[in-house]
Scaffold this active site. Structure first.
Site, short mmCIF file in Angstrom:
data_model
loop_
_atom_site.label_atom_id
_atom_site.label_comp_id
_atom_site.label_asym_id
_atom_site.label_seq_id
_atom_site.Cartn_x
_atom_site.Cartn_y
_atom_site.Cartn_z
N SER A 128 -31.84 -56.88 -14.49
CA SER A 128 -31.66 -57.81 -15.33
C SER A 128 -32.42 -57.83 -16.44
CB SER A 128 -31.20 -59.48 -15.26
OG SER A 128 -31.02 -60.18 -16.18
N TYR A 153 -30.87 -66.09 -7.99
CA TYR A 153 -30.25 -64.50 -8.94
C TYR A 153 -31.30 -63.68 -9.23
CZ TYR A 153 -27.91 -62.04 -12.37
OH TYR A 153 -27.75 -60.85 -13.27
N LYS A 157 -32.30 -59.72 -8.32
CA LYS A 157 -32.16 -58.50 -8.82
C LYS A 157 -33.96 -57.95 -8.70
CE LYS A 157 -28.78 -58.60 -10.51
NZ LYS A 157 -27.76 -57.65 -10.32
P1 NAD Z 1 -18.77 -60.54 -13.80
O1 NAD Z 1 -18.73 -61.75 -12.91
O2 NAD Z 1 -18.11 -60.62 -14.68
O3 NAD Z 1 -18.59 -58.94 -12.58
C1 NAD Z 1 -18.88 -58.55 -11.33
C2 NAD Z 1 -17.57 -58.33 -10.68
O4 NAD Z 1 -18.25 -58.46 -9.17
C3 NAD Z 1 -16.57 -59.38 -10.24
O5 NAD Z 1 -15.11 -59.25 -11.32
C4 NAD Z 1 -16.36 -60.03 -8.74
O6 NAD Z 1 -15.09 -60.58 -8.87
C5 NAD Z 1 -16.85 -58.70 -8.66
N1 NAD Z 1 -17.87 -58.76 -7.32
C6 NAD Z 1 -18.72 -60.17 -7.07
N2 NAD Z 1 -19.36 -60.12 -5.97
C7 NAD Z 1 -18.37 -58.84 -5.12
C8 NAD Z 1 -18.08 -58.13 -3.51
N3 NAD Z 1 -18.93 -58.43 -2.82
N4 NAD Z 1 -17.41 -57.53 -3.62
C9 NAD Z 1 -17.22 -56.77 -4.17
N5 NAD Z 1 -16.51 -57.18 -5.97
C10 NAD Z 1 -16.98 -58.31 -6.43
O7 NAD Z 1 -20.64 -60.32 -14.74
P2 NAD Z 1 -21.81 -59.11 -15.26
O8 NAD Z 1 -21.83 -59.61 -16.27
O9 NAD Z 1 -20.22 -58.31 -15.55
O10 NAD Z 1 -22.23 -59.18 -14.77
C11 NAD Z 1 -22.76 -57.30 -14.06
C12 NAD Z 1 -23.66 -57.51 -13.09
O11 NAD Z 1 -24.60 -56.88 -14.47
C13 NAD Z 1 -23.55 -58.29 -12.36
O12 NAD Z 1 -24.88 -57.46 -11.33
C14 NAD Z 1 -25.08 -59.36 -12.68
O13 NAD Z 1 -25.82 -59.41 -12.31
C15 NAD Z 1 -25.73 -58.63 -13.95
N6 NAD Z 1 -26.02 -58.72 -15.32
C16 NAD Z 1 -25.26 -59.82 -16.40
C17 NAD Z 1 -25.98 -60.23 -17.13
C18 NAD Z 1 -24.67 -60.90 -18.52
O14 NAD Z 1 -25.36 -61.43 -18.46
N7 NAD Z 1 -23.62 -60.39 -17.94
C19 NAD Z 1 -27.06 -59.86 -17.29
C20 NAD Z 1 -27.93 -59.19 -17.23
C21 NAD Z 1 -27.00 -58.77 -15.82
C1 WQD Z 2 -29.02 -67.89 -25.10
C2 WQD Z 2 -30.05 -68.62 -25.67
C3 WQD Z 2 -30.65 -71.06 -24.88
C4 WQD Z 2 -26.13 -72.14 -24.92
C5 WQD Z 2 -28.93 -65.50 -19.07
C6 WQD Z 2 -29.06 -65.89 -18.03
C7 WQD Z 2 -30.06 -64.07 -17.53
C8 WQD Z 2 -29.38 -63.74 -18.03
C9 WQD Z 2 -28.73 -63.25 -19.35
C10 WQD Z 2 -27.89 -62.00 -16.00
C11 WQD Z 2 -30.44 -69.84 -25.34
C12 WQD Z 2 -29.30 -70.61 -25.82
C13 WQD Z 2 -27.06 -71.38 -24.40
C14 WQD Z 2 -25.89 -73.16 -25.30
C15 WQD Z 2 -27.63 -72.90 -26.97
N1 WQD Z 2 -28.29 -62.61 -17.73
N2 WQD Z 2 -28.33 -71.64 -25.91
N3 WQD Z 2 -26.70 -73.64 -26.03
O1 WQD Z 2 -30.37 -67.97 -21.39
O2 WQD Z 2 -31.02 -65.46 -22.16
O3 WQD Z 2 -29.60 -65.84 -19.72
O4 WQD Z 2 -28.00 -64.69 -19.49
O5 WQD Z 2 -29.02 -60.86 -15.48
O6 WQD Z 2 -30.67 -65.00 -15.69
O7 WQD Z 2 -30.28 -66.50 -17.25
O8 WQD Z 2 -28.88 -66.38 -22.29
O9 WQD Z 2 -26.45 -67.41 -23.52
O10 WQD Z 2 -26.96 -68.36 -21.48
O11 WQD Z 2 -28.73 -68.61 -23.65
O12 WQD Z 2 -28.75 -73.70 -27.27
O13 WQD Z 2 -24.38 -73.93 -25.00
O14 WQD Z 2 -28.57 -69.60 -26.35
O15 WQD Z 2 -30.76 -71.89 -24.47
O16 WQD Z 2 -31.96 -70.04 -25.77
P1 WQD Z 2 -30.15 -66.29 -21.33
P2 WQD Z 2 -28.09 -67.52 -22.21
#
Ligand code: NAD
Ligand code: WQD
Length: 342
Positions: A128, A153, A157
């Protein structure tokens, strides 16, 4: 011709489900999920739009025996994409052990099974942009200094990347790529799969689409006194289908294994920064739906600006994002309407 097999952990989650669909065009996909943050209905959505139906295994990756048996059953797999993790930043502050246990033990158990293989294997890890915190330089390159994580969290990562780097040095049979995602948004164009936040969404786009659907009266913009052109925070919002396709490019890059090193890191973003107010106005313009918003206080721990330098992925993975932010926002709204039956 028999397709190569790839295991997708967390494959019923938001990004995993979109990736499973794209992967199924070229690979035999095995989805693993414990349904801790997803539901089995997602599998129906995936099956509806996939080239070939993935196999589904419900198991918990923090159970070592489950991981052992998974690798026994699928000893012909050539790779694994590891999405499974907990991802709620706020919850990780409240309950850090839950995050360290799940996010780290699942990775370690997977690596312990990979260690027993006597053939080459390819691993993609979901990292991330959170690993950068507030970067000194914009756009953010992969060379940016990694500072102390802002949350447990984020720390999982950072630690996961370190585990992968250290382990890559002693297993030359394993090729690894960590993809550092920026802000994934949107849904598949069919609206068969999309983002399903549990409870009140913390992320911007689902909060906007739920407000437009009438679930919330208004959205609060968290601060307009940042040092940005309109005072609101800037992020790099990438269409989830573009992000999904980056995984196909990464796995193909590893299979061809023309890389100097067996561990590499890539930013996956659009390269463009968009402010919170720009996102809200883009939503109203592209959907013609008005939403109420108010300016509120800054949210604790928010980064002012983060957007990717994605040139390394463009050059070395032969990948580039295709969708605009308007496309992504429109697809998120279409998905919200579908799940709310509007
Ligand atoms: P998500 O929660 O929608 O998907 C994760 C899936 O993993 C879920 O379906 C959950 O049930 C499953 N899971 C969790 N722990 C498990 C375990 N112990 N065994 C089996 N399954 C398990 O999340 P996402 O948004 O699809 O994110 C996927 C990956 O990408 C994560 O590693 C997250 O940290 C990373 N990521 C997400 C974002 C984002 O904004 N969504 C941004 C950066 C990185
Ligand atoms: C985006 C912008 C808020 C909601 C998160 C996780 C990060 C990564 C990506 C996994 C920010 C603003 C939001 C609202 C608002 N995930 N906002 N009103 O903060 O970039 O990051 O997702 O790895 O770890 O922290 O994403 O969508 O929460 O916010 O003004 O009701 O929108 O302040 O500037 P963010 P976000």
């Amino acid at each position: 011709m028999k397709k190569n097999k790839i295991i997708v952990t967390g494959g019923l989650g938001y990004i995993g489900s979109h990736t499973a669909v794209e992967l199924s065009e070229k690979f035999a996909v095995v989805i693993v999920d414990d349904l801790s943050n997803s539901t089995i209905d997602v599998l129906d959505g995936i099956n509806k739009i996939s080239k070939s139906k993935p196999l589904f295994e419900k198991l918990d990756l923090k159970n070592k025996d489950d991981v052992k048996s998974l690798f026994k059953r699928h000893n012909d797999a050539i790779g694994l994409i590891h999405f499974a993790a907990y991802k709620a930043v706020g919850e990780s502050v409240e309950n850090p052990l839950k995050y360290y246990e799940n996010n780290l033990s699942s990775l370690i158990y997977i690596l312990q099974e990979i260690d027993k293989l006597n053939h080459s294997f390819n691993l993609i890890f979901s990292s991330s942009c959170t690993v950068y915190g507030q970067a000194e330089n914009l756009p953010i390159t992969e060379e940016e200094t990694i500072k102390k994580a802002e949350s447990p969290y984020g720390n999982t990562k950072q630690i996961s990347e370190e585990i992968l780097f250290d382990y890559s040095k002693i297993n030359s049979n394993l090729n690894i790529i960590s993809l550092r995602y920026f802000n994934p948004i949107g849904a598949h164009q069919s609206s068969s799969i999309g983002e399903l936040p549990i409870g009140v969404p913390q992320n911007l786009i689902p909060f906007i689409t739920q407000t437009a659907a009438g679930i919330h009266e208004k959205i609060t913009v968290f601060g307009d006194d940042y040092n940005t052109p309109d005072g609101t925070c800037i992020r790099d919002y990438i269409h989830v289908v573009d992000l999904a396709k980056a995984h196909i490019a990464a796995i193909e890059n590893l299979i061809q294994s023309k890389n100097e090193s067996n561990y590499d890191v890539y930013n996956i973003g659009t390269g463009k920064g968009t402010s919170v107010l720009e996102v809200i106005h883009s939503f109203m313009k592209s959907t013609e739906v008005k939403i109420n918003y108010v300016i509120g206080n800054r949210r604790n721990g928010d980064i002012e600006s983060a957007y990717a330098d994605n040139s390394k992925a463009i050059k070395k993975l032969n990948w580039s994002p295709k969708y605009s932010i308007d496309d992504a926002i429109t697809s998120a709204w279409k998905w919200e309407r579908k799940i709310r039956k509007l």
